[in-house]
Scaffold this motif. Structure first.
Motif, PDB file in Angstrom:
ATOM      1  N   HIS A 392       0.818  -1.214   0.000  1.00 41.95           N
ATOM      2  CA  HIS A 392       0.000   0.000   0.000  1.00 41.95           C
ATOM      3  C   HIS A 392       0.852   1.265   0.000  1.00 41.95           C
ATOM      4  CE1 HIS A 392       1.113  -0.951   4.091  1.00 41.95           C
ATOM      5  NE2 HIS A 392       0.845   0.279   4.464  1.00 41.95           N
ATOM      6  N   VAL A 393       2.188   1.124   0.154  1.00 41.90           N
ATOM      7  CA  VAL A 393       3.088   2.284   0.156  1.00 41.90           C
ATOM      8  C   VAL A 393       3.701   2.418  -1.233  1.00 41.90           C
ATOM      9  CG1 VAL A 393       5.183   3.274   1.133  1.00 41.90           C
ATOM     10  CG2 VAL A 393       3.572   2.067   2.608  1.00 41.90           C
ATOM     11  N   GLU A 394       3.551   3.588  -1.818  1.00 41.45           N
ATOM     12  CA  GLU A 394       3.970   3.819  -3.209  1.00 41.45           C
ATOM     13  C   GLU A 394       5.324   4.519  -3.262  1.00 41.45           C
ATOM     14  OE1 GLU A 394       2.568   6.442  -7.131  1.00 41.45           O
ATOM     15  OE2 GLU A 394       1.347   6.413  -5.301  1.00 41.45           O
ATOM     16  N   VAL A 395       6.188   4.051  -4.160  1.00 39.35           N
ATOM     17  CA  VAL A 395       7.450   4.746  -4.448  1.00 39.35           C
ATOM     18  C   VAL A 395       7.166   5.763  -5.550  1.00 39.35           C
ATOM     19  CG1 VAL A 395       9.836   4.514  -5.218  1.00 39.35           C
ATOM     20  CG2 VAL A 395       8.798   2.713  -3.825  1.00 39.35           C
ATOM     21  N   THR A 396       7.414   7.028  -5.279  1.00 38.88           N
ATOM     22  CA  THR A 396       7.113   8.079  -6.245  1.00 38.88           C
ATOM     23  C   THR A 396       8.402   8.608  -6.858  1.00 38.88           C
ATOM     24  OG1 THR A 396       7.191   9.848  -4.600  1.00 38.88           O
ATOM     25  CG2 THR A 396       5.094   8.721  -4.888  1.00 38.88           C
ATOM     26  N   GLY A 397       8.251   9.412  -7.895  1.00 39.26           N
ATOM     27  CA  GLY A 397       9.405   9.964  -8.593  1.00 39.26           C
ATOM     28  C   GLY A 397       9.952   8.984  -9.607  1.00 39.26           C
ATOM     29  N   MET A 398      10.879   9.482 -10.418  1.00 39.60           N
ATOM     30  CA  MET A 398      11.444   8.642 -11.465  1.00 39.60           C
ATOM     31  C   MET A 398      12.581   7.795 -10.912  1.00 39.60           C
ATOM     32  SD  MET A 398      13.491  11.521 -13.663  1.00 39.60           S
ATOM     33  CE  MET A 398      14.900  12.400 -13.008  1.00 39.60           C
ATOM     34  N   ALA A 399      12.972   6.802 -11.693  1.00 39.44           N
ATOM     35  CA  ALA A 399      14.066   5.913 -11.299  1.00 39.44           C
ATOM     36  C   ALA A 399      15.381   6.624 -11.559  1.00 39.44           C
ATOM     37  CB  ALA A 399      13.997   4.604 -12.079  1.00 39.44           C
ATOM     38  N   ALA A 400      15.910   7.262 -10.527  1.00 38.63           N
ATOM     39  CA  ALA A 400      17.123   8.063 -10.675  1.00 38.63           C
ATOM     40  C   ALA A 400      17.686   8.362  -9.298  1.00 38.63           C
ATOM     41  CB  ALA A 400      16.822   9.373 -11.421  1.00 38.63           C
ATOM     42  N   GLY A 401      18.946   8.784  -9.273  1.00 40.89           N
ATOM     43  CA  GLY A 401      19.538   9.310  -8.067  1.00 40.89           C
ATOM     44  C   GLY A 401      19.872   8.284  -7.011  1.00 40.89           C
ATOM     45  N   LEU A 402      20.030   8.780  -5.786  1.00 45.81           N
ATOM     46  CA  LEU A 402      20.444   7.961  -4.655  1.00 45.81           C
ATOM     47  C   LEU A 402      19.354   7.858  -3.594  1.00 45.81           C
ATOM     48  CD1 LEU A 402      23.164   8.826  -6.058  1.00 45.81           C
ATOM     49  CD2 LEU A 402      24.196   8.787  -3.795  1.00 45.81           C
ATOM     50  N   HIS A 403      18.143   8.328  -3.893  1.00 44.38           N
ATOM     51  CA  HIS A 403      17.066   8.258  -2.922  1.00 44.38           C
ATOM     52  C   HIS A 403      15.737   8.091  -3.635  1.00 44.38           C
ATOM     53  CE1 HIS A 403      16.453  12.488  -4.103  1.00 44.38           C
ATOM     54  NE2 HIS A 403      15.211  12.322  -3.653  1.00 44.38           N
ATOM     55  N   ALA A 404      14.733   7.683  -2.881  1.00 45.64           N
ATOM     56  CA  ALA A 404      13.367   7.585  -3.377  1.00 45.64           C
ATOM     57  C   ALA A 404      12.426   8.120  -2.302  1.00 45.64           C
ATOM     58  CB  ALA A 404      13.008   6.139  -3.717  1.00 45.64           C
ATOM     59  N   VAL A 405      11.252   8.571  -2.720  1.00 48.09           N
ATOM     60  CA  VAL A 405      10.251   9.075  -1.784  1.00 48.09           C
ATOM     61  C   VAL A 405       9.112   8.070  -1.696  1.00 48.09           C
ATOM     62  CG1 VAL A 405       8.596  10.919  -1.304  1.00 48.09           C
ATOM     63  CG2 VAL A 405      10.849  11.484  -2.224  1.00 48.09           C
ATOM     64  N   LEU A 406       8.751   7.692  -0.473  1.00 47.80           N
ATOM     65  CA  LEU A 406       7.623   6.799  -0.238  1.00 47.80           C
ATOM     66  C   LEU A 406       6.427   7.650   0.170  1.00 47.80           C
ATOM     67  CD1 LEU A 406       9.330   3.956   1.855  1.00 47.80           C
ATOM     68  CD2 LEU A 406       9.471   4.430  -0.600  1.00 47.80           C
ATOM     69  N   ARG A 407       5.350   7.575  -0.611  1.00 48.09           N
ATOM     70  CA  ARG A 407       4.151   8.335  -0.280  1.00 48.09           C
ATOM     71  C   ARG A 407       3.381   7.612   0.804  1.00 48.09           C
ATOM     72  NH1 ARG A 407      -0.202   9.840  -4.831  1.00 48.09           N
ATOM     73  NH2 ARG A 407      -1.155   7.858  -4.249  1.00 48.09           N
ATOM     74  N   LEU A 408       3.020   8.340   1.847  1.00 43.67           N
ATOM     75  CA  LEU A 408       2.318   7.766   2.987  1.00 43.67           C
ATOM     76  C   LEU A 408       0.889   8.305   3.071  1.00 43.67           C
ATOM     77  CD1 LEU A 408       5.051   8.067   5.776  1.00 43.67           C
ATOM     78  CD2 LEU A 408       4.542   6.096   4.322  1.00 43.67           C
ATOM     79  N   PRO A 409       0.003   7.580   3.748  1.00 44.66           N
ATOM     80  CA  PRO A 409      -1.338   8.116   4.008  1.00 44.66           C
ATOM     81  C   PRO A 409      -1.255   9.412   4.797  1.00 44.66           C
ATOM     82  CG  PRO A 409      -1.252   5.760   4.483  1.00 44.66           C
ATOM     83  CD  PRO A 409       0.164   6.203   4.236  1.00 44.66           C
ATOM     84  N   PRO A 410      -2.152  10.343   4.583  1.00 45.43           N
ATOM     85  CA  PRO A 410      -2.098  11.637   5.282  1.00 45.43           C
ATOM     86  C   PRO A 410      -2.044  11.457   6.802  1.00 45.43           C
ATOM     87  CG  PRO A 410      -3.746  11.712   3.539  1.00 45.43           C
ATOM     88  CD  PRO A 410      -3.293  10.294   3.633  1.00 45.43           C
ATOM     89  N   GLY A 411      -1.202  12.257   7.419  1.00 46.38           N
ATOM     90  CA  GLY A 411      -1.114  12.257   8.871  1.00 46.38           C
ATOM     91  C   GLY A 411      -0.280  11.161   9.482  1.00 46.38           C
TER      92      GLY A 411
END
Length: 512
Positions: A392-411
């Motif tokens: 249920h946790v989505e990896v956002t952003g493109m496939a690049a770099g040295l980090h990724a952002v995980l989108r979380l439910p609000p709050g």
């Protein structure tokens, strides 16, 4: 004739620093100083002391004073004296224990997290030691003698020539060695560009609504006010630029949200700079590391007279090297060099020569390609672990770099960070990078750096990360980044028009 300090030091091959102070005369002061040097560990067991004649000459005391002090300490068991081997620290003389060293101010080593998933740090174990050593040795052997004297504040010519060729080939940068200035990294470049009284650049400066707080603090210290630009799936909303005369962007890979600046907006920000007489600062912090396709060229290639290109080796090699560069429009070169000065604010010349050889020999390209493959595998493993353990946790952003952002439910960002800390995982929340003056809707997320852990510990780090993620939400999260921007951040600002958008929101947003 008495020995000079230079002569005595040359004969014994070692210097011994002792402070003679306190009551009781020179002999008592020397005994106290030697005892303390042994007790503190400065003189380890077995260390050979200087001959008493040499030490007497160094300290400016009588020879008998040193001889009597040595004899007293031998009698007490601190020193030993044997014919033919000189005077040494006794093997049984114990230095301060760890607790005692702490009591007299020895710094304690902080214990780090079990799993380090903080952003911005490359895999330290992958530094190309053999290639760097070979280039460093070759560069020093071939360097002219003048390289080790006062030099050009712009940096070594060898490195500027190597960078001009490499940046043109790998990143599409259009520059010449005369317009390149070597610095000690991105932060140093910002300090030079906005140095008070330098006349190079002045505020206010537009920045992306999410970015490194350290850079904003650095600019604030220099008296530069920053104004935030909203972000959506096409990158920074450059159509909302107003009275600013400069804007700082991460067009290849927005930090930290992870998207590229859309082709339409790349063209639009260049048009803005031309119309306003402004300048774009391009932070190309990890432009070489794109995994799903060939990296997009630098924005600077569209107009070298309106873009200041900033890069470094902090992601590609190591932040410990402290090497960066600026590709400047011609009108800024003299001002930057004046701000840098003739002394001190330089990157190490031997390191510059070593990097120049690493680039020209092809070793730098080989290392970047190798790390591109390694980091891609790291990111793939992160995506696979989430799919298996937290789908249920989505990896956002493109496939690049040295980090990724995980989108979380609000709050849930704060609780997720607390849970990660309980699992021994160090990482950052998205809120830490939010500009305090932005009116964008809050988005909860985790910024996961997948480059830092060594290979053998990466699997355990991912398991610990997944253990700390929030469970399935009771209802689906909000529509996402773009929806939040359209709801609150896409309206006109200062009459400058709406946020420019691509014709097809489903496109990747890359420049052709």
């Amino acid at each position: 004739m008495a020995d000079s300090w230079v002569d005595s030091a040359r004969r014994i091959g070692a210097d011994l620093h002792l402070e003679l102070s306190g009551p009781g005369g020179r002999r008592a002061a020397l005994i106290r100083a030697l005892r303390e040097a042994v007790r503190s560990g400065r003189l380890a067991p077995g260390t050979r002391l200087p001959p008493y004649r040499s030490l007497a000459a160094d300290l400016g005391v009588a020879r008998n004073t040193v001889a009597d002090a040595y004899a007293e300490l031998v009698a007490e068991g601190w020193l030993t004296a044997r014919q033919g081997s000189g005077t040494r620290v006794a093997e049984r003389a114990e230095p301060l224990r760890r607790s005692e060293r702490a009591a007299v101010g020895a710094p304690a080593r902080a214990r780090g997290p079990r799993h380090d998933l903080r952003q911005g740090v490359p895999d330290a174990s992958s530094f190309p030691r053999a290639a760097w050593l070979a280039s460093y040795r070759r560069a020093l052997q071939q360097a002219p003698a003048e390289a080790f004297g006062p030099g050009d504040p712009a940096g070594r010519r060898e490195l500027r020539e190597a960078l001009a060729e490499y940046l043109a080939r790998a990143r599409g940068v259009r520059t010449v060695p005369e317009r390149l200035v070597i610095c000690s990294g991105f932060a140093h470049a910002l300090r030079l560009l906005f140095a008070p009284g330098s006349g190079v650049l002045r505020g206010p400066l537009a920045v992306e609504a999410y970015g490194l707080g350290f850079h904003r603090e650095l600019l604030a210290t220099a008296g530069v006010r920053t104004t935030p630009l909203p972000l959506d799936e096409d990158g920074a909303c450059v159509g909302q630029l107003g009275r600013e005369r400069a804007v700082l962007l991460t067009p290849a890979h927005q930090f930290p949200t992870g998207g590229p600046l859309h082709a339409n907006r790349r063209a639009a920000v260049i048009d803005w700079a031309r119309a306003r007489g402004g300048v774009v600062l391009e932070d190309d912090y990890d432009g070489e590391f794109r995994y799903d396709r060939k990296p997009v060229g630098a924005l600077q290639g569209l107009d070298p007279e309106r873009v200041i290109y900033l890069g470094s080796v902090s992601k590609s090699l190591s932040p410990a090297l402290r090497l960066g560069w600026m590709a400047l429009p011609g009108r800024y070169v003299d001002g930057v060099l004046a701000a840098k000065g003739e002394r001190e604010a330089w990157a190490s010349v031997p390191d510059q020569l070593g990097l120049a050889d690493l680039i020209t020999s092809g070793s730098y390209d080989r290392h970047v390609r190798r790390m591109r493959q390694r980091y891609r595998r790291r990111r793939d493993r992160l995506v696979e672990a989430l799919a298996a353990q937290a789908p249920h946790v989505e990896v956002t952003g493109m496939a690049a770099g040295l980090h990724a952002v995980l989108r979380l439910p609000p709050g849930t960002e704060r609780s997720a960070l607390e849970a990660a800390a309980r699992e021994g995982v160090a990482l950052d929340g998205l809120a830490a990078f939010r500009h305090p003056a932005t009116d964008m809707a809050v988005r909860d997320g985790l910024v996961v750096g997948y480059a830092t852990p060594p290979d053998h510990a990466y699997g355990a780090a991912l398991d610990a990360l997944c253990q700390g993620l929030p469970p399935y939400p009771r209802r689906p999260p909000a529509d996402g980044w773009a929806t939040a921007v359209r709801r609150r951040g896409a309206g006109p600002r200062r009459g400058s028009g709406p946020c420019l958008r691509g014709s097809d929101p489903s496109r990747s947003g890359d420049a052709p």
